[in-house]
Scaffold this active site. Structure first.
Site, PDB file in Angstrom:
ATOM      1  N   THR A 106      46.235  48.806  34.621  1.00 57.02           N
ATOM      2  CA  THR A 106      47.097  48.997  35.785  1.00 57.02           C
ATOM      3  C   THR A 106      48.367  48.165  35.677  1.00 57.02           C
ATOM      4  O   THR A 106      49.449  48.603  36.067  1.00 57.02           O
ATOM      5  CB  THR A 106      46.331  48.643  37.066  1.00 57.02           C
ATOM      6  OG1 THR A 106      45.127  49.421  37.126  1.00 57.02           O
ATOM      7  CG2 THR A 106      47.162  48.908  38.307  1.00 57.02           C
ATOM      8  N   TYR A 192      34.613  45.301  29.918  1.00 56.54           N
ATOM      9  CA  TYR A 192      35.173  46.488  30.581  1.00 56.54           C
ATOM     10  C   TYR A 192      34.748  47.731  29.811  1.00 56.54           C
ATOM     11  O   TYR A 192      35.109  47.895  28.653  1.00 56.54           O
ATOM     12  CB  TYR A 192      36.690  46.331  30.611  1.00 56.54           C
ATOM     13  CG  TYR A 192      37.482  47.443  31.269  1.00 56.54           C
ATOM     14  CD1 TYR A 192      36.907  48.370  32.126  1.00 56.54           C
ATOM     15  CD2 TYR A 192      38.858  47.536  31.046  1.00 56.54           C
ATOM     16  CE1 TYR A 192      37.647  49.359  32.725  1.00 56.54           C
ATOM     17  CE2 TYR A 192      39.617  48.520  31.648  1.00 56.54           C
ATOM     18  CZ  TYR A 192      39.008  49.433  32.490  1.00 56.54           C
ATOM     19  OH  TYR A 192      39.764  50.423  33.080  1.00 56.54           O
ATOM     20  N   LYS A 220      32.668  45.418  34.160  1.00 61.60           N
ATOM     21  CA  LYS A 220      33.424  46.409  34.930  1.00 61.60           C
ATOM     22  C   LYS A 220      33.023  47.768  34.378  1.00 61.60           C
ATOM     23  O   LYS A 220      33.367  48.117  33.251  1.00 61.60           O
ATOM     24  CB  LYS A 220      34.930  46.189  34.791  1.00 61.60           C
ATOM     25  CG  LYS A 220      35.766  47.242  35.529  1.00 61.60           C
ATOM     26  CD  LYS A 220      37.253  47.082  35.284  1.00 61.60           C
ATOM     27  CE  LYS A 220      38.044  48.197  35.981  1.00 61.60           C
ATOM     28  NZ  LYS A 220      39.501  48.105  35.695  1.00 61.60           N
TER      29      LYS A 220
END
Length: 363
Positions: A106, A192, A220
């Protein structure tokens, strides 16, 4: 002074061993032996500090409910807009966000040089490290780069690292374990798993192997809530990586919380979703916004939205470009339905024209 010059000259000359001289200058005699340092394996010693300021345990990270994958704003020439960044982080803190991922997908870490990347982590720690947990995305598909960036990230004070499995140049599962173990020794780590981006799932048995390390804070997870439950049933901490699934993940599948994109825009409502108990009404209210955010690959929607809210300049580092005008109009409508007061910033939402945006290819 003449003596000094002579000494300098002598220090840069190297005697030739007669035993190494043969008729063929490209061959060495049988008596030549390579230096020991050249043939001994290089044993990695983590470059880490145990000073009190830098001490953060994995337990300090495991309790976080709401972590924002923070946006990186830009100036018109493509450099970081640190004033806008600071404002955005302060809005997160003010609305109860507990941690930020710096330089993640992001935050467009893939479009940063490592110098920019580490600088932004250091800046975030320096300005906000006492108020919010700073988790630096120091992962890479190169183990060497991941080690180097993680050492630097912890050296400048980040509280934890985010690491992805090697992408594009994928490795075996044994190689994946070795990659993660190379960085786990340095400090608290979140793994992740996002196969849609990496092209390779991190299977549960890999995570269970890594969970033997006290530095694994958690995962995550973007595969889905069934995978999340598999981990939580085995007492492995998990954050949902999907905003559209995080409510059910938190209250129905045992997830600790969410690492969120939407919280850049609506941190207060996302906190309510993670702390306020089962709330299907609020969840349903937010789904149109979340669907809009991910209409195109993240962070295209978020960048467009924050620009329309007047929180960041409408600057995109290529290859990202803004959403088309019909989606910009749709966003303005979504803001009015949810309520402008729930979004970051204090300007009215605008529908920007194409010519309002800056697309930067060199920065």
């Amino acid at each position: 002074m003449a003596t000094l010059k002579t000494l300098c000259f002598r220090a840069t000359t190297f005697p030739v061993c007669p035993s190494n001289v043969t008729n063929n200058k490209n061959t060495r005699s049988s008596s030549w032996k390579p230096p020991r340092a050249a043939v001994q394996p290089s044993l990695h010693l983590p470059m880490r500090s145990f000073e009190l300021k830098n001490r953060t345990s994995a337990e300090d990270i495991k309790c976080l409910r709401l972590i924002t994958a923070i946006k990186t704003p830009y100036l018109p020439d493509g450099r970081f807009d640190l004033e806008a960044y600071d404002d955005l982080v302060n809005m997160q803190i003010g609305q109860g966000v507990e941690g930020v991922i710096v330089g993640g997908t992001t935050g467009e870490g893939q479009l940063m040089s490592w110098e920019e990347h580490i600088m932004l982590i250091a800046h975030t720690v320096n300005c906000f490290g006492g108020k919010i947990k700073v988790i630096g995305n120091t992962g890479s598909n190169s183990t060497r780069e991941a080690i180097h960036a993680t050492e630097q990230g912890f050296a400048v004070g980040m509280h934890a690292a985010l690491h992805i499995n090697p992408y594009y140049g994928k490795t075996s599962l044994d190689g994946m374990v070795a990659h993660f173990q190379s960085v786990l020794s340095m400090g608290p780590t979140i793994i992740y798993n996002v196969p849609s981006r990496t092209g390779q799932d991190i299977p549960p048995h890999v995570i269970q192997t890594l969970a033997e390390s006290a530095n694994l804070a958690g995962v995550k997870e973007c595969v889905g809530n069934d995978r999340i439950k598999l981990y939580t049933d085995n007492e492995i901490v998990v954050w949902s990586g999907n905003d559209d699934q995080c409510h059910d993940a938190r209250w129905g599948y045992g997830a600790t919380g969410v690492i969120s994109v939407a919280s850049n825009l609506i941190p207060g409502l996302m906190r309510e979703l993670m702390f306020g108990g089962v709330n299907p009404t609020l969840n349903s209210k937010l789904l149109p916004l979340i669907d809009w955010l991910f209409h195109m690959p993240n962070p295209i929607g978020l960048n467009t939205a924050l620009a329309q809210l007047g929180v960041v300049r409408p600057v995109f580092r290529l290859p990202f470009v803004p959403l088309p005008v019909e989606k910009r109009i749709e966003f303005a409508h979504i803001v009015k339905v949810i309520g402008r007061e729930h979004f970051v910033g204090n300007k009215d939402v605008e529908v920007l024209d194409d010519e309002d945006f800056f697309l930067v290819s060199r920065y």
